[in-house]
Design a protein around this motif. Structure first.
Motif, PDB file in Angstrom:
ATOM      1  N   TYR A 106      -1.492   9.762   9.313  1.00  0.00           N
ATOM      2  CA  TYR A 106      -1.575  10.167   7.913  1.00  0.00           C
ATOM      3  C   TYR A 106      -3.040  10.074   7.521  1.00  0.00           C
ATOM      4  N   TYR A 107      -3.653  11.239   7.289  1.00  0.00           N
ATOM      5  CA  TYR A 107      -5.070  11.331   6.981  1.00  0.00           C
ATOM      6  C   TYR A 107      -5.254  11.244   5.462  1.00  0.00           C
ATOM      7  N   THR A 108      -6.101  10.336   5.007  1.00  0.00           N
ATOM      8  CA  THR A 108      -6.323  10.171   3.572  1.00  0.00           C
ATOM      9  C   THR A 108      -7.811  10.266   3.254  1.00  0.00           C
ATOM     10  N   PHE A 109      -8.093  10.765   2.051  1.00  0.00           N
ATOM     11  CA  PHE A 109      -9.466  10.940   1.579  1.00  0.00           C
ATOM     12  C   PHE A 109      -9.546  10.387   0.158  1.00  0.00           C
ATOM     13  N   PRO A 110      -9.818   9.091   0.008  1.00  0.00           N
ATOM     14  CA  PRO A 110      -9.816   8.451  -1.313  1.00  0.00           C
ATOM     15  C   PRO A 110     -10.911   9.028  -2.221  1.00  0.00           C
ATOM     16  N   SER A 111     -10.651   8.951  -3.521  1.00  0.00           N
ATOM     17  CA  SER A 111     -11.630   9.316  -4.547  1.00  0.00           C
ATOM     18  C   SER A 111     -12.094  10.763  -4.432  1.00  0.00           C
ATOM     19  N   ASN A 113     -11.712  14.980  -5.496  1.00  0.00           N
ATOM     20  CA  ASN A 113     -11.465  15.740  -6.720  1.00  0.00           C
ATOM     21  C   ASN A 113     -10.037  16.254  -6.799  1.00  0.00           C
ATOM     22  N   TYR A 114      -9.394  16.397  -5.632  1.00  0.00           N
ATOM     23  CA  TYR A 114      -8.002  16.830  -5.599  1.00  0.00           C
ATOM     24  C   TYR A 114      -7.389  16.345  -4.288  1.00  0.00           C
ATOM     25  N   ASN A 115      -6.074  16.387  -4.212  1.00  0.00           N
ATOM     26  CA  ASN A 115      -5.358  15.818  -3.067  1.00  0.00           C
ATOM     27  C   ASN A 115      -5.527  16.683  -1.819  1.00  0.00           C
ATOM     28  N   ILE A 116      -6.080  16.101  -0.766  1.00  0.00           N
ATOM     29  CA  ILE A 116      -6.167  16.793   0.522  1.00  0.00           C
ATOM     30  C   ILE A 116      -5.589  15.924   1.637  1.00  0.00           C
ATOM     31  N   ASN A 117      -4.803  14.898   1.284  1.00  0.00           N
ATOM     32  CA  ASN A 117      -4.158  14.055   2.290  1.00  0.00           C
ATOM     33  C   ASN A 117      -3.076  14.845   3.008  1.00  0.00           C
ATOM     34  N   TYR A 118      -2.847  14.522   4.283  1.00  0.00           N
ATOM     35  CA  TYR A 118      -1.805  15.242   5.011  1.00  0.00           C
ATOM     36  C   TYR A 118      -1.354  14.461   6.253  1.00  0.00           C
ATOM     37  N   PRO A 119      -0.126  14.724   6.737  1.00  0.00           N
ATOM     38  CA  PRO A 119       0.400  14.057   7.929  1.00  0.00           C
ATOM     39  C   PRO A 119       0.238  14.941   9.170  1.00  0.00           C
ATOM     40  N   GLU A 120       0.346  14.318  10.323  1.00  0.00           N
ATOM     41  CA  GLU A 120       0.351  15.058  11.593  1.00  0.00           C
ATOM     42  C   GLU A 120       1.068  14.210  12.634  1.00  0.00           C
ATOM     43  N   ASN A 138       2.962  19.858   9.022  1.00  0.00           N
ATOM     44  CA  ASN A 138       3.701  20.788   8.155  1.00  0.00           C
ATOM     45  C   ASN A 138       3.006  21.015   6.816  1.00  0.00           C
ATOM     46  N   ASP A 139       1.836  20.345   6.632  1.00  0.00           N
ATOM     47  CA  ASP A 139       1.159  20.423   5.330  1.00  0.00           C
ATOM     48  C   ASP A 139      -0.337  20.217   5.523  1.00  0.00           C
ATOM     49  N   MET A 140      -0.962  21.085   6.297  1.00  0.00           N
ATOM     50  CA  MET A 140      -2.371  20.923   6.641  1.00  0.00           C
ATOM     51  C   MET A 140      -3.237  20.873   5.386  1.00  0.00           C
ATOM     52  N   ILE A 141      -3.949  19.749   5.223  1.00  0.00           N
ATOM     53  CA  ILE A 141      -4.844  19.526   4.087  1.00  0.00           C
ATOM     54  C   ILE A 141      -4.127  19.811   2.760  1.00  0.00           C
ATOM     55  N   SER A 142      -2.856  19.442   2.674  1.00  0.00           N
ATOM     56  CA  SER A 142      -2.045  19.586   1.458  1.00  0.00           C
ATOM     57  C   SER A 142      -2.024  21.022   0.942  1.00  0.00           C
ATOM     58  N   THR A 143      -1.943  21.993   1.875  1.00  0.00           N
ATOM     59  CA  THR A 143      -1.865  23.405   1.484  1.00  0.00           C
ATOM     60  C   THR A 143      -0.449  23.951   1.594  1.00  0.00           C
ATOM     61  N   SER A 144       0.497  23.122   2.056  1.00  0.00           N
ATOM     62  CA  SER A 144       1.869  23.556   2.348  1.00  0.00           C
ATOM     63  C   SER A 144       1.913  24.579   3.481  1.00  0.00           C
ATOM     64  N   GLN A 145       0.834  24.657   4.260  1.00  0.00           N
ATOM     65  CA  GLN A 145       0.761  25.550   5.410  1.00  0.00           C
ATOM     66  C   GLN A 145       0.834  24.701   6.692  1.00  0.00           C
ATOM     67  N   GLY A 169      -9.307  22.921  23.643  1.00  0.00           N
ATOM     68  CA  GLY A 169      -8.174  22.922  22.726  1.00  0.00           C
ATOM     69  C   GLY A 169      -8.114  24.216  21.935  1.00  0.00           C
ATOM     70  N   HIS A 170      -6.973  24.443  21.286  1.00  0.00           N
ATOM     71  CA  HIS A 170      -6.782  25.664  20.492  1.00  0.00           C
ATOM     72  C   HIS A 170      -6.021  25.324  19.225  1.00  0.00           C
ATOM     73  N   SER A 171      -6.576  25.715  18.068  1.00  0.00           N
ATOM     74  CA  SER A 171      -5.957  25.510  16.756  1.00  0.00           C
ATOM     75  C   SER A 171      -5.331  26.811  16.286  1.00  0.00           C
ATOM     76  N   PHE A 172      -4.074  26.751  15.852  1.00  0.00           N
ATOM     77  CA  PHE A 172      -3.386  27.961  15.431  1.00  0.00           C
ATOM     78  C   PHE A 172      -2.275  27.584  14.460  1.00  0.00           C
ATOM     79  N   GLY A 173      -1.566  28.600  13.967  1.00  0.00           N
ATOM     80  CA  GLY A 173      -0.457  28.358  13.056  1.00  0.00           C
ATOM     81  C   GLY A 173      -0.691  28.991  11.698  1.00  0.00           C
ATOM     82  N   GLU A 174       0.244  28.760  10.796  1.00  0.00           N
ATOM     83  CA  GLU A 174       0.254  29.401   9.482  1.00  0.00           C
ATOM     84  C   GLU A 174      -1.032  29.134   8.705  1.00  0.00           C
ATOM     85  N   TYR A 175      -1.513  27.882   8.721  1.00  0.00           N
ATOM     86  CA  TYR A 175      -2.726  27.531   7.992  1.00  0.00           C
ATOM     87  C   TYR A 175      -3.910  28.382   8.432  1.00  0.00           C
TER      88      TYR A 175
END
Length: 237
Positions: A106-111, A113-120, A138-145, A169-175
């Motif tokens: 669970y990645y968190t970024f305190p303080s 301007n807006y919520n960008i926490n997300y799980p992986e 299922n929610d990359m950087i709290s984008t619901s993508q 490595g390779h990054s892919f998916g809806e986001y």
């Protein structure tokens, strides 16, 4: 976050049946990067972790680092200057030497301007000097993508106690496909690293690069994804 809590409870519940080991790692790197993308504004980063590991293979931990992804005044500036990650999982090995593992982050970024926490969540397989990994959010950087990441690495043990590690490595998916929404794009990254320990001090010199090009290529100060050298020194207590 529920995944991390369940794994943490399981680990703590088993702590009485198996001896636990607590450790902490402090690292200083010339640039904090993840999957080929720089997240410290092309400046050095200091990180620290605190880990608990049981003899039964369960583990939990937390990791923190300074971070800086946007220039001050940038309309996309999220205000993040620190990242704190929580994780937990299980590592095991079969009699034939095959390693396997599962981990939840669970990645968190305190303080910010807006919520960008997300799980992986991730799974891994390894044998000898080879490892393969698969991650899903299922929610990359709290984008619901959703996003996926596949990677593999192999380590060559060289003379003079030097290790040569190759990773791709390779990054892919809806986001990464929702380019107008997220500003991201599917891409591959790779790393060639030389590692050596000098007593209690571990060192790593890496060449990091991606295949991002055109308007997604960035060799600037923030979120850079070009080829560059990164040096890291760390110590585990």
């Amino acid at each position: 976050m529920k995944i991390i809590r369940l794994i943490a409870l399981a680990a703590l519940g088993c702590s009485g049946a198996a001896q636990a080991q607590v450790s902490s790692t402090v690292a200083l790197t010339t640039e904090y990067q993840v999957r080929g993308i720089g997240y410290s504004g092309n400046d050095p980063a200091l990180s620290m972790s605190l880990d608990w590991a049981g003899e039964n293979g369960l583990f939990v931990g937390a990791w923190a680092s300074n971070t800086d992804s946007f220039a001050s005044g940038d309309p996309y500036d999220d205000g993040a200057n620190i990242e704190i990650d929580f994780y937990g999982g299980y590592n095991g090995q079969l009699e034939n030497g095959l390693r396997y593992g599962v981990i939840g982050y669970y990645y968190t970024f305190p303080s910010t301007n807006y919520n960008i926490n997300y799980p992986e969540i991730g799974v891994s397989l390894g044998y000898g000097n080879f490892n393969a990994y698969a991650y899903y959010s299922n929610d990359m950087i709290s984008t619901s993508q959703s996003s996926q990441y596949l990677a593999a690495d192999y380590t060559f043990n060289l003379p003079y106690q030097v290790d040569l590690s190759l990773m791709a490595g390779h990054s892919f998916g809806e986001y990464f496909r929702q380019t107008e929404l997220t500003g991201a794009h599917e891409y591959s990254n790779w790393e060639v690293a030389l590692k050596r320990s000098f007593g209690p001090i571990n060192t790593k010199l890496s060449w990091v690069d991606t295949d991002l090009s055109g308007r997604y290529y960035n060799d600037g100060e923030y979120l850079r994804n070009d080829g560059r050298l990164i040096f890291t020194v760390s110590h585990t207590f």
